[in-house]
Write a protein that holds these residues in place. Structure first.
Motif, PDB file in Angstrom:
ATOM      1  N   ARG A  96      39.262  37.783  42.291  1.00 52.43           N
ATOM      2  CA  ARG A  96      38.408  39.116  42.091  1.00 52.43           C
ATOM      3  C   ARG A  96      37.948  40.377  42.778  1.00 52.43           C
ATOM      4  O   ARG A  96      37.462  41.394  43.034  1.00 52.43           O
ATOM      5  CB  ARG A  96      37.590  38.497  41.214  1.00 52.43           C
ATOM      6  CG  ARG A  96      36.320  39.417  40.504  1.00 52.43           C
ATOM      7  CD  ARG A  96      35.253  38.364  39.566  1.00 52.43           C
ATOM      8  NE  ARG A  96      34.915  38.048  39.981  1.00 52.43           N
ATOM      9  CZ  ARG A  96      34.101  37.176  40.172  1.00 52.43           C
ATOM     10  NH1 ARG A  96      33.594  36.752  38.501  1.00 52.43           N
ATOM     11  NH2 ARG A  96      33.180  36.510  40.835  1.00 52.43           N
ATOM     12  N   SER A  97      37.766  39.541  43.924  1.00 52.24           N
ATOM     13  CA  SER A  97      36.586  40.335  45.272  1.00 52.24           C
ATOM     14  C   SER A  97      37.795  41.451  45.784  1.00 52.24           C
ATOM     15  O   SER A  97      37.061  42.358  46.501  1.00 52.24           O
ATOM     16  CB  SER A  97      36.807  39.548  46.210  1.00 52.24           C
ATOM     17  OG  SER A  97      37.850  38.840  47.372  1.00 52.24           O
ATOM     18  N   ALA A  98      39.049  41.770  45.508  1.00 59.11           N
ATOM     19  CA  ALA A  98      40.016  42.696  45.637  1.00 59.11           C
ATOM     20  C   ALA A  98      40.388  43.373  45.664  1.00 59.11           C
ATOM     21  O   ALA A  98      40.884  44.162  45.406  1.00 59.11           O
ATOM     22  CB  ALA A  98      41.128  41.980  46.783  1.00 59.11           C
ATOM     23  N   GLU A 109      37.780  33.407  41.767  1.00 60.72           N
ATOM     24  CA  GLU A 109      38.519  34.707  42.109  1.00 60.72           C
ATOM     25  C   GLU A 109      38.694  34.387  41.500  1.00 60.72           C
ATOM     26  O   GLU A 109      40.111  35.800  40.976  1.00 60.72           O
ATOM     27  CB  GLU A 109      38.890  34.278  43.508  1.00 60.72           C
ATOM     28  CG  GLU A 109      37.548  34.451  45.130  1.00 60.72           C
ATOM     29  CD  GLU A 109      36.891  35.877  45.212  1.00 60.72           C
ATOM     30  OE1 GLU A 109      37.986  37.114  44.670  1.00 60.72           O
ATOM     31  OE2 GLU A 109      36.283  35.915  45.359  1.00 60.72           O
ATOM     32  N   GLU A 110      39.277  34.093  39.634  1.00 63.79           N
ATOM     33  CA  GLU A 110      39.944  34.656  38.944  1.00 63.79           C
ATOM     34  C   GLU A 110      40.810  34.188  38.987  1.00 63.79           C
ATOM     35  O   GLU A 110      41.882  34.966  38.661  1.00 63.79           O
ATOM     36  CB  GLU A 110      39.535  35.746  37.707  1.00 63.79           C
ATOM     37  CG  GLU A 110      37.695  35.734  37.803  1.00 63.79           C
ATOM     38  CD  GLU A 110      37.963  37.516  37.287  1.00 63.79           C
ATOM     39  OE1 GLU A 110      39.116  38.226  37.082  1.00 63.79           O
ATOM     40  OE2 GLU A 110      37.285  37.280  36.360  1.00 63.79           O
TER      41      GLU A 110
END
Length: 57
Positions: free
Chosen positions: A54-56, A12-13
């Motif tokens: 990252r997904s947000a 997710e970085e």
């Protein structure tokens, strides 16, 4: 206890530090930076400019 740390990043970085020589937790990978705790935290401050996963984004 070691004074050396690694900068680690997940998928997710998101960034963290981990004691050098310890097994990394599942889902985390060494990012390439190593040094003192302070050095690693300064590096994270410089590169992690968007704290959202990252997904947000």
């Amino acid at each position: 206890m070691s004074d050396a740390f690694l900068v680690v990043r997940n998928d997710e970085e998101q960034y963290s530090i981990w004691p050098e020589g310890d097994d990394l937790p599942a889902g985390w990978h060494a990012e390439g930076t190593a040094g003192t705790r302070e050095w690693c935290l300064q590096h994270i401050d410089a590169v992690w400019t968007d704290m959202r996963p990252r997904s947000a984004r």
